[in-house]
Motif scaffolding. Structure first.
Motif, PDB file in Angstrom:
ATOM      1  N   ASN A 173       2.387  -1.722   4.955  1.00  7.45           N
ATOM      2  CA  ASN A 173       3.388  -2.543   4.250  1.00  7.45           C
ATOM      3  C   ASN A 173       2.797  -3.824   3.681  1.00  7.45           C
ATOM      4  N   THR A 174       1.473  -3.955   3.695  1.00  2.00           N
ATOM      5  CA  THR A 174       0.804  -5.150   3.175  1.00  2.00           C
ATOM      6  C   THR A 174       0.871  -5.179   1.644  1.00  2.00           C
ATOM      7  N   LYS A 175       1.306  -6.324   1.097  1.00  2.00           N
ATOM      8  CA  LYS A 175       1.300  -6.506  -0.359  1.00  2.00           C
ATOM      9  C   LYS A 175      -0.149  -6.698  -0.823  1.00  2.00           C
ATOM     10  N   ILE A 176      -0.519  -6.005  -1.921  1.00  2.00           N
ATOM     11  CA  ILE A 176      -1.933  -6.003  -2.323  1.00  2.00           C
ATOM     12  C   ILE A 176      -2.208  -6.830  -3.584  1.00  2.00           C
ATOM     13  N   GLY A 177      -1.204  -7.585  -4.053  1.00  2.00           N
ATOM     14  CA  GLY A 177      -1.434  -8.481  -5.184  1.00  2.00           C
ATOM     15  C   GLY A 177      -1.385  -7.772  -6.538  1.00  2.00           C
TER      16      GLY A 177
ATOM     17  N   HIS B 235      -7.588   5.136   5.833  1.00  2.00           N
ATOM     18  CA  HIS B 235      -6.690   4.767   6.936  1.00  2.00           C
ATOM     19  C   HIS B 235      -7.245   3.624   7.778  1.00  2.00           C
ATOM     20  N   SER B 236      -8.545   3.628   7.984  1.00  2.00           N
ATOM     21  CA  SER B 236      -9.168   2.618   8.845  1.00  2.00           C
ATOM     22  C   SER B 236      -8.966   1.214   8.292  1.00  2.00           C
ATOM     23  N   PHE B 237      -9.304   1.001   6.995  1.00  2.00           N
ATOM     24  CA  PHE B 237      -9.171  -0.361   6.443  1.00  2.00           C
ATOM     25  C   PHE B 237      -7.702  -0.744   6.245  1.00  2.00           C
ATOM     26  N   ILE B 238      -6.832   0.242   5.952  1.00  2.08           N
ATOM     27  CA  ILE B 238      -5.402  -0.065   5.776  1.00  2.08           C
ATOM     28  C   ILE B 238      -4.809  -0.539   7.097  1.00  2.08           C
ATOM     29  N   SER B 239      -5.184   0.097   8.185  1.00  2.00           N
ATOM     30  CA  SER B 239      -4.674  -0.274   9.513  1.00  2.00           C
ATOM     31  C   SER B 239      -5.058  -1.697   9.894  1.00  2.00           C
TER      32      SER B 239
ATOM     33  N   VAL C 195       0.848  -1.198   0.000  1.00  2.00           N
ATOM     34  CA  VAL C 195       0.000   0.000   0.000  1.00  2.00           C
ATOM     35  C   VAL C 195       0.879   1.242   0.000  1.00  2.00           C
ATOM     36  N   LEU C 196       1.907   1.231   0.843  1.00  2.00           N
ATOM     37  CA  LEU C 196       2.797   2.392   0.974  1.00  2.00           C
ATOM     38  C   LEU C 196       3.501   2.708  -0.334  1.00  2.00           C
ATOM     39  N   GLU C 197       3.987   1.672  -1.016  1.00  3.88           N
ATOM     40  CA  GLU C 197       4.694   1.891  -2.280  1.00  3.88           C
ATOM     41  C   GLU C 197       3.760   2.362  -3.386  1.00  3.88           C
ATOM     42  N   ASN C 198       2.467   2.125  -3.241  1.00  6.34           N
ATOM     43  CA  ASN C 198       1.493   2.649  -4.192  1.00  6.34           C
ATOM     44  C   ASN C 198       1.182   4.115  -3.938  1.00  6.34           C
ATOM     45  N   LEU C 199       1.469   4.563  -2.732  1.00  7.12           N
ATOM     46  CA  LEU C 199       1.199   5.959  -2.380  1.00  7.12           C
ATOM     47  C   LEU C 199       2.420   6.843  -2.606  1.00  7.12           C
TER      48      LEU C 199
ATOM     49  N   LEU D  63       9.967   1.238   1.321  1.00  8.70           N
ATOM     50  CA  LEU D  63       9.493   0.838   2.658  1.00  8.70           C
ATOM     51  C   LEU D  63      10.175   1.619   3.781  1.00  8.70           C
ATOM     52  N   THR D  64      10.935   2.659   3.452  1.00 15.89           N
ATOM     53  CA  THR D  64      11.650   3.407   4.490  1.00 15.89           C
ATOM     54  C   THR D  64      11.344   4.902   4.425  1.00 15.89           C
ATOM     55  N   PRO D  65      10.073   5.297   4.633  1.00 19.03           N
ATOM     56  CA  PRO D  65       9.745   6.725   4.610  1.00 19.03           C
ATOM     57  C   PRO D  65      10.229   7.419   5.884  1.00 19.03           C
ATOM     58  N   THR D  66      10.421   8.715   5.791  1.00 21.45           N
ATOM     59  CA  THR D  66      10.750   9.488   6.978  1.00 21.45           C
ATOM     60  C   THR D  66       9.483   9.666   7.816  1.00 21.45           C
ATOM     61  N   LYS D  67       9.656  10.158   9.043  1.00 20.19           N
ATOM     62  CA  LYS D  67       8.512  10.380   9.923  1.00 20.19           C
ATOM     63  C   LYS D  67       7.538  11.391   9.312  1.00 20.19           C
ATOM     64  N   LEU D  68       8.107  12.454   8.700  1.00 20.19           N
ATOM     65  CA  LEU D  68       7.266  13.487   8.090  1.00 20.19           C
ATOM     66  C   LEU D  68       6.491  12.931   6.902  1.00 20.19           C
TER      67      LEU D  68
END
Length: 545
Positions: A465-469, A454-458, A424-428, A434-439
């Protein structure tokens, strides 16, 4: 075949010239050591070796063998490492070239075939350009060294051998021309096979649904059979040469043994010298055989990689990669726009179209299917430029030179969003992995909250970091769209294009998406492509196509 093609392939080694020099040094050492073997045989056969097993001479020979083995291993590693570096660099260059190709280029070329060629065609070049080339150079050095050593042993035998070399060279030249043409056909057939396999696997649900297993397998079998036929022709050409070469080797070997035994009877040659000479002869022919094999491989690689080098040379269908500049957004004007897709000149989509889309307003584009709504979006996204007429944004006319800067201020949310098969993160924010800064992470979470994502991603197994296929296949339609909306928030766009973004959703998801969209659209120029009356009725500006 042109000289420039050889130069192109060898030019791939230039950025690694120091690695090449070090590897060649080790190669020359092993070649020189190999030339000493027949002399040692001569020494032993003629009874000159010390009788004691533990004599210093035998110990030195053993040490030399150990050193030779270590140097050979190092030489192999250096050339393998060089090959990996060269091909990795070439693949990166090809990938970059393909990424900046225009949308019209992908209309004409199959993505699976292109991806397959980056992997398989470059692999063909890897071994032949480094490991095989090193063995060929060593073979050339060994062959020349062996011929010199054979002349020191017997001039008569060596002169007879020299008459056979032109036959070998002529046969090699004839083979290379044949193999080059056959290998290009073989590689093209392989690319088509990969294309059919990709299509079948990509459409596996459709095949299951309509029970098209037989026809799909038949399509693949047909292309695979054609590839096998091409590969067999290449193998046959090489096999014929190998048979001829073996005939040449053993015929000359027998001839040398007959003449050599006659010279021994005449006391002009010792048994040890004949043994040494036969070893040098065997090494010469083995080296020449390796040279011929390398040349066949090299010509095979020329034909197999011609497509890739043509791709690198081609300057057509490329979007200019100029530095980003700030685009001052204003009203959008379509001025006498005519458009047809490349290669379909008779199928005109727009003819002298004039539109005015006001800055900061929401514009609905509606109309029957096939009237060009999605094509209009592609023009606004800069995937295609008009065949005639101009698109103006404020005071800026859209051209290939400023498309990249213009897109930097656009967000696009479609009915079925395109997603990477990564997390999910790499799509955004794909540039940070996989290593974004805090900001950066705070911005991502804020965007996802605004998009009601955010709710469903959490709740996913590994969260962001979930792979989405493949293409986001592990997510629902509503979840994919909310990720696409979050991505649009992160873009901070001036222009938002929504293409049938709720048409395939249920009421619950539709409501959630529409609430997220309202957050996104505040203060933006918005273009909505829609059939829905609820959206059409609320439009500030309506365009019917």
């Amino acid at each position: 075949m042109k000289y420039s093609e050889h130069k192109q392939r060898l030019g791939l080694l230039f950025p690694f010239k120091y690695d090449v020099c070090i590897a060649l040094t080790f190669m020359l050492i092993t070649a020189a050591a190999q030339l000493m073997l027949p002399k040692i045989v001569n020494y032993y056969v003629d009874g000159n070796a010390p009788p004691s097993l533990f004599d210093i001479f035998h110990i030195l020979v053993l040490i030399a063998i150990i050193i030779f083995s270590i140097i050979s291993a190092v030489r192999f590693y250096l050339f393998e490492k060089l090959g990996i570096k060269v091909i990795t660099r070439l693949r990166l260059k090809l990938h970059k070239t393909l990424l900046i190709k225009t949308a019209s280029y992908y209309d004409k070329n199959n993505i699976a075939e292109l991806a397959g060629r980056i992997q398989s065609d470059t692999q063909t070049l890897k071994d032949v350009l480094t490991t095989s080339a090193a063995l060929a150079l060593r073979s050339a050095v060994v062959a020349i060294g062996c011929i010199i050593m054979m002349f020191t042993l017997s001039t008569m035998l060596s002169l007879i051998l020299l008459f056979c070399i032109p036959i070998f060279i002529l046969a090699t030249k004839m083979l290379s021309k044949k193999v080059e043409a056959l290998s290009e056909s073989e590689q093209n057939a392989l690319a088509k096979t990969n294309k059919i396999a990709f299509d079948n696997l990509n459409c596996h649900t459709l095949i299951k649904l309509y029970n098209w297993f037989g026809s799909s397998q038949k399509r693949y079998s047909k292309t695979n059979s054609h590839y096998a036929l091409c590969a067999k022709k290449t193998a046959s050409a090489i096999a014929i040469f190998q048979g001829f070469f073996n005939f040449l080797i053993f015929s000359i070997l027998i001839l040398m043994l007959i003449i050599g035994s006659h010279l021994i009877q005449q006391k002009n040659l010792t048994i040890g010298e004949l043994a040494s000479y036969v070893l040098y002869l065997g090494m010469t022919f083995t080296s020449l055989n390796m040279l011929a094999g390398f040349w066949a491989e090299w010509m095979h690689s020329l034909g197999a990689t011609r497509y890739l080098f043509d791709l690198l040379k081609s300057e057509s269908d490329i979007e200019p990669q100029l530095p980003l500049k700030k685009v001052a957004f204003g009203d959008i004007y379509f001025e006498n726009i005519s458009f047809h897709y490349p290669g379909h000149a008779t199928q005109l989509i727009f003819d002298k179209l004039n539109l005015h889309i006001k800055h900061g307003q929401t514009t609905i584009i509606s109309g029957p299917s096939g009237n060009g709504k999605s094509t209009l979006a592609k023009l606004l996204l800069g995937y295609y430029l008009p065949t005639e007429g101009k698109i103006r944004i404020g005071n800026l006319y859209l051209t290939s030179q400023n498309i990249k800067s213009y897109r930097n201020s656009i967000a696009y949310v479609e009915q079925d969003p395109i997603l990477f098969s990564s997390s999910v993160l790499e799509n955004l924010i794909p540039e940070v992995g996989l290593t974004p800064t805090k900001l950066q992470m705070e911005k991502v979470i804020a965007a996802c909250k605004k998009a009601n994502a955010h709710s469903f991603i959490s709740q996913l197994p590994q969260g962001y970091n979930t792979k989405i296929g493949d293409r986001g296949g592990l997510l629902s339609g509503g979840q994919k769209q909310r990720i696409a909306i979050a991505r649009a928030f992160l873009q901070e766009p001036e222009l938002v294009i929504l293409d049938e973004f709720t048409s395939a959703l249920d009421k619950e998801n539709q409501y959630s998406i529409e609430q997220a969209i309202k957050n996104l659209l505040i203060g933006k120029t918005v273009i909505i492509i829609s059939h829905k009356h609820s959206q059409i009725n609320g439009a500030e500006n309506l365009i019917q196509l």
